[in-house]
Enzyme design. Structure first.
Site: not given
Lengths: 461, 511
Positions: B60, B88, B106, B354
């Protein structure tokens, strides 16, 4: 806890330009929720004959519903496009506001110039920077519609006394009150002020007190000392070399500053012994329930005219941290963290000037300024930190202006063929020139702005 | 001008860059250097061994990756199809504040500032009086995510469709493969081989060459260490040191397993708090990525794997894979002529996706500071300064997720709930608790909406609000919020479903 505000009254100590500015701002912001009272004190500093703002000050004026053209009109104002630094042997440079040009192929605009410059066939940088050209030539372009060029930004040159008066009118208009003079502040527990005893015998209690007297306590605990304050000598000057720029000359032991107002100029000589108090800032300008704002919190030399910015730092920090109860500890700590960082960066910006002009010691390796100088000198990369008043472009102008030439340029510039880079810079310079030609002479702007207004047919008010 | 300037002289400096290790970090670096630096006459090579598996971190991502791809000139649809990517819009956090809680962090704003007051302050005032819905109802990307809908953001700042950004959920191994083809197409040389040693220039911290298993020696003027956790050069040869952050981020293992999709892919990642850590769920076009990040003090490997397998959406596609790590940061990420990027530079668990961002930030900074000539120690110091700030600010944000909890249902949660946290975080939390204000900074990844999402989502409720929020009359504020909420609903209702967007925009070949 549903209703946040229990700040019923804010007392502003000091009938100064900063005091009225704070009062006007808070009264406008808080409306009827909070009473704002200005209390004159015996320590009140007089308004400086001239003030100068940065472009970011407009946000504060906007929030008060004040149009900067109206302000300029009321305060002998001119539009400040930058600072013209005069150096020895007729050399000079401009620190303008706003950006010079857009980045190309991932490399900053100035890097492309730098590349051609180190290859030896390019002139100075200034002709690429519309803000600098306007500042130097005394022009003004209020609403620029200029092909591909960043919009020049501007601050104001203002008469200090007129600004104080203007803010006083605004403050009173927005509902602030003026109380009798302060006789004595009555201390309470824990560094707090319990009440203000006034000369008329009344006691004034507030939830928050602002110290806007303009007088910094001498070397109080937590004072970050930056040396003895220089003597300041203000005078009036009828010369009007250029209305668009503050003129600044760094002399051996003094700074000679000319601030152009409409119709006259103010000269400030700063230097030598005999100044009052110390330079520096309070690491904790909010103590107990007393918040120092403006010169009461931070005093720096007049280089780049930081006074208004200093007040702005305090007011903006306070705006985001207006207390919502009696316990102000968290707000206080954050305020002190944010403001002392901002004061330090502002002082560093001045020190950067002095170091590059050879008038201050080179920074130690762990000094945050060392990184700025090293990185620029090494590769033209501009480093800035949290809490800066002056952005990367201002840093760029100062470093180039003082003749700090990077040893190399950003290699990414080479993705643009040299010939193309050359012609793009040439186009850019032409666009700057054309835009500057369409700009108005600020003498003309000032004549219109400050022309006596015609009274209406009814004969006026 | 005294003859030759330094850029020209520098041509005798760094002419060859050797990247140590493939994987996501290695191939991202190779692709970026191939596109940006190679045209300047610098040769880029990458040494990797097919025998060494890659971690395949960061399935992600964060929206920043779009700018990375854009700068490289990568076509979005092509990239998405090649990496089985989905959209995403954020991360759903389940069970973090309390068991049973859920919120979405979000990529976008909450509401719109009104009358000079931050939206969340206005919201807080009304919410305290029972006159506002969840803060999520005022976030377009949250509502989009909840309803599995997506369309690209609008450029017009007046449109509510401009209030969000997006990233991808992708197969990182496929991304590395995609970037490899891209980089090789631009002339990057790939050297197959296992590195067994590195030789320094005597009495310096400069790597002269690395030695492969078969005896080959490969040199370079600059080395980029993308060798993963072990930091072959940066630690192995150069002993840069490691700052251990496991006192505040104690998870030290993970077990990962892909499984079949059990329905259309949702446009968000899920992070579910578990007894001894948390579980990720990342929907791709062809499968779901799953993993359990845990703390070995509180759960055994087998138990963690069983736990993970017991709560998959569908049948697993492979055997579970185990990873070990130690949270922290290499004390120096640039030593001599070696720059560490990716896991060799530090490790922060993928709770906020991250990993790829930190690689990207490292690449951007390396490109900015690219040493054409002899490597300047000042540039190394500057690289360390910039990256340290990035890592520390991300660290604080991650720690917040563990610390802001009321969970007391396991020793793990007792531990993190009561641990000592960095001052840089405690003052931020205190300010928020007090008045709902978010500490601002210039350099740092997570901005106000992100902090808000986690604070409010994990029950860090402000005692009060900014008094300025009281200025707007109550009924007017109520109308303002109601209108915003219904505008968001109307907008989302009209958007295509996420799966339909994927089918139209970037269908991947069947896996």
């Amino acid at each position: 806890m549903t209703s946040g505000l229990r700040t019923e009254r804010i007392a502003v100590l000091g009938e100064t330009w900063e005091g009225w500015l704070c009062a006007a701002f808070l009264a406008r912001l808080l409306g009827r929720m909070t009473q704002v009272v200005v209390v004159p004190t015996p320590q009140d500093a007089g308004a400086p004959p001239a003030l100068a703002s940065l472009p970011s000050m407009r946000g504060l004026h906007d929030a008060m519903g004040l149009d900067e053209h109206d302000l300029a009109r009321a305060c002998e104002g001119t539009f400040r496009l930058g600072t013209l630094h005069e150096r020895e042997a007729g050399r000079s440079f401009v620190v303008p506001f706003g950006a010079p040009g857009p980045s190309l192929e991932g490399a900053a605009f100035h890097q492309h110039w730098l590349r051609l410059k180190v290859q030896g066939d390019e002139g100075g940088f200034e002709p690429h920077w519309l803000g600098a050209v306007l500042a130097r030539s005394g022009r003004f372009l209020p609403q620029a519609e200029v092909e591909g060029l960043p919009l020049p930004e501007y601050g104001l040159h203002l008469s200090g006394a007129a600004y104080a008066k203007f803010m006083q009118r605004a403050a009173l208009h927005y509902g602030a009150k003026r109380a009798a003079r302060l006789a004595q502040a009555l201390p309470g527990n824990d560094d707090r002020i319990d009440a203000l005893r006034l000369e008329d015998g009344a006691d004034l209690r507030a939830d928050l007190y602002l110290d806007c007297t303009g007088t910094a306590p001498d070397a109080a605990a937590g004072w970050h000392d930056a040396g003895a304050a220089p003597a300041l000598a203000w005078s009036e000057d009828s010369t009007q070399p250029n209305l668009s720029a503050t003129r600044m000359r760094l002399e051996e032991d003094a700074e000679d500053i000319l601030i152009p107002l409409a119709g006259r100029s103010i000269r400030l000589r700063s230097g030598g012994p005999g100044g009052e108090g110390r330079l520096g800032w309070q690491a904790r300008s909010w103590r107990g329930n007393l918040v120092a704002i403006g010169a009461a919190a931070c005093r720096l030399p007049p280089l780049e005219m930081p006074q208004m910015r200093i007040a702005q730092i305090g007011i903006e920090a306070l705006r985001g941290l207006l207390p919502n109860g009696a316990d102000q500890r968290v707000e206080r700590e954050e305020f002190n963290r944010v403001t002392s960082e901002a004061y330090a960066r502002l002082a560093d910006f001045q020190r950067l000037h002095r170091i590059l002009a050879g008038r201050a010691a080179q920074p130690a390796p762990d000094d945050p300024l060392a990184r700025k100088i090293e990185q620029f000198e090494s590769r033209g990369r501009v480093v800035t930190y949290d809490g800066e008043s002056f952005d990367q472009d201002s840093h760029l102008a100062v470093m180039l202006g003082h003749g700090l030439m990077p040893r190399r340029y950003d290699p990414l510039t080479e993705t643009v063929p040299a010939g193309e880079a050359r012609s793009r810079l040439k186009q850019h310079r032409r666009a700057v020139l054309r835009a500057a030609e369409t700009a108005q002479d600020q003498g003309e702007v000032a004549r219109i702005l400050h022309a006596p207004r015609r009274r209406s047919a009814g004969g006026g008010r | 001008m005294s003859g030759m300037h330094e850029n020209a002289r520098a041509r005798d400096g760094v002419r060859e860059v050797s990247i140590i290790g493939g994987g996501t970090a290695g191939w991202m670096t190779a692709a970026a250097l191939a596109r940006l630096i190679a045209p300047l006459g610098v040769k880029v090579r990458l040494i990797e061994s097919d025998a060494i598996g890659t971690v395949g971190v960061g399935e992600a991502t964060l929206p920043h990756i779009r700018f990375f791809n854009e700068r490289l000139g990568i076509d979005e649809a092509e990239f998405m199809a090649a990496t089985q990517a989905t959209i995403k819009l954020g991360i759903e956090f389940r069970g973090w504040g309390r068991e049973g809680d859920s919120y979405i962090h979000p990529f976008g704003d909450y509401g719109r500032e009104a009358g000079g007051v931050a939206f969340h302050q206005l919201w807080r005032r009304l919410h305290a009086e029972g006159k506002a819905g969840r803060i999520c109802d005022y976030s377009l990307p949250v509502v989009m995510a909840e309803q599995d809908r997506f369309a690209p953001p609008a450029a017009d700042p007046r449109s509510v469709m401009s209030s969000f950004s997006y990233a991808y959920q992708m197969d990182a191994t496929l991304y590395a493969r995609f970037l490899r083809a891209f980089a090789e197409g631009l002339g990057v040389e790939r050297v197959e081989g296992r590195i067994v040693d590195a030789a320094l220039v005597p009495d310096t911290d400069h790597v002269d060459h690395v030695i492969l298993e078969d005896g080959r020696r490969i040199g370079g003027d600059l080395f980029v260490d993308c060798s993963g956790f072990r930091g072959l050069l940066i630690e192995g040869a150069l002993k840069a040191g490691y700052e251990d952050w496991s006192d505040v981020l104690p998870c030290d293992r993970a077990v990962a397993v892909p499984c079949d999709s059990a329905g259309p892919p949702s446009p968000y990642t899920r992070a579910t708090a578990r007894k001894a850590g948390w579980q990720w769920r990342i929907p791709l076009q062809h499968r779901l990525g799953n993993g359990y990040v845990y703390c070995s003090d509180h759960i055994g490997d087998q138990e963690a794997a069983d736990d993970l397998l017991s709560c998959l959406d569908a049948a697993p596609q492979a055997e579970p894979r185990f990873l070990r790590f130690r949270t922290g940061r290499r004390r120096r990420q640039w030593v001599g002529n070696t720059v560490a990027l990716g896991l060799s530079a530090g490790f922060l668990e993928p709770l906020e996706s991250t990993s790829i961002y930190l690689i990207q930030a490292g690449i951007t900074t390396l490109v900015e500071l690219f040493p054409e000539g002899p490597v300047d120690p000042l540039d190394a110091a500057e690289f360390d300064r910039v990256m340290a700030l990035e890592y520390e600010r991300v660290r604080d944000f991650l720690v917040l997720h563990y610390f802001a909890t009321e969970r007391d249902d396991s020793p793990f949660w007792d531990r993190v709930r009561t641990m000592a946290i960095p001052d840089s975080l405690s003052h931020k939390m205190e300010l928020f608790r007090r008045r709902g204000s978010v500490v601002q900074y210039k350099d740092g990844l997570f901005l106000e909406p992100s902090w808000l999402a986690v604070y409010l989502g994990q029950r860090v409720v402000p005692e009060g609000h900014d008094p300025l929020a009281d200025r707007m009359p109550l009924d007017k504020a109520e109308r303002y919020l109601a209108e915003l909420r219904s505008q968001i609903r109307r907008t989302v209702d009209a958007l295509p479903r996420h799966e339909d967007f994927l089918k139209r925009h970037c269908p991947a070949a069947a896996a």
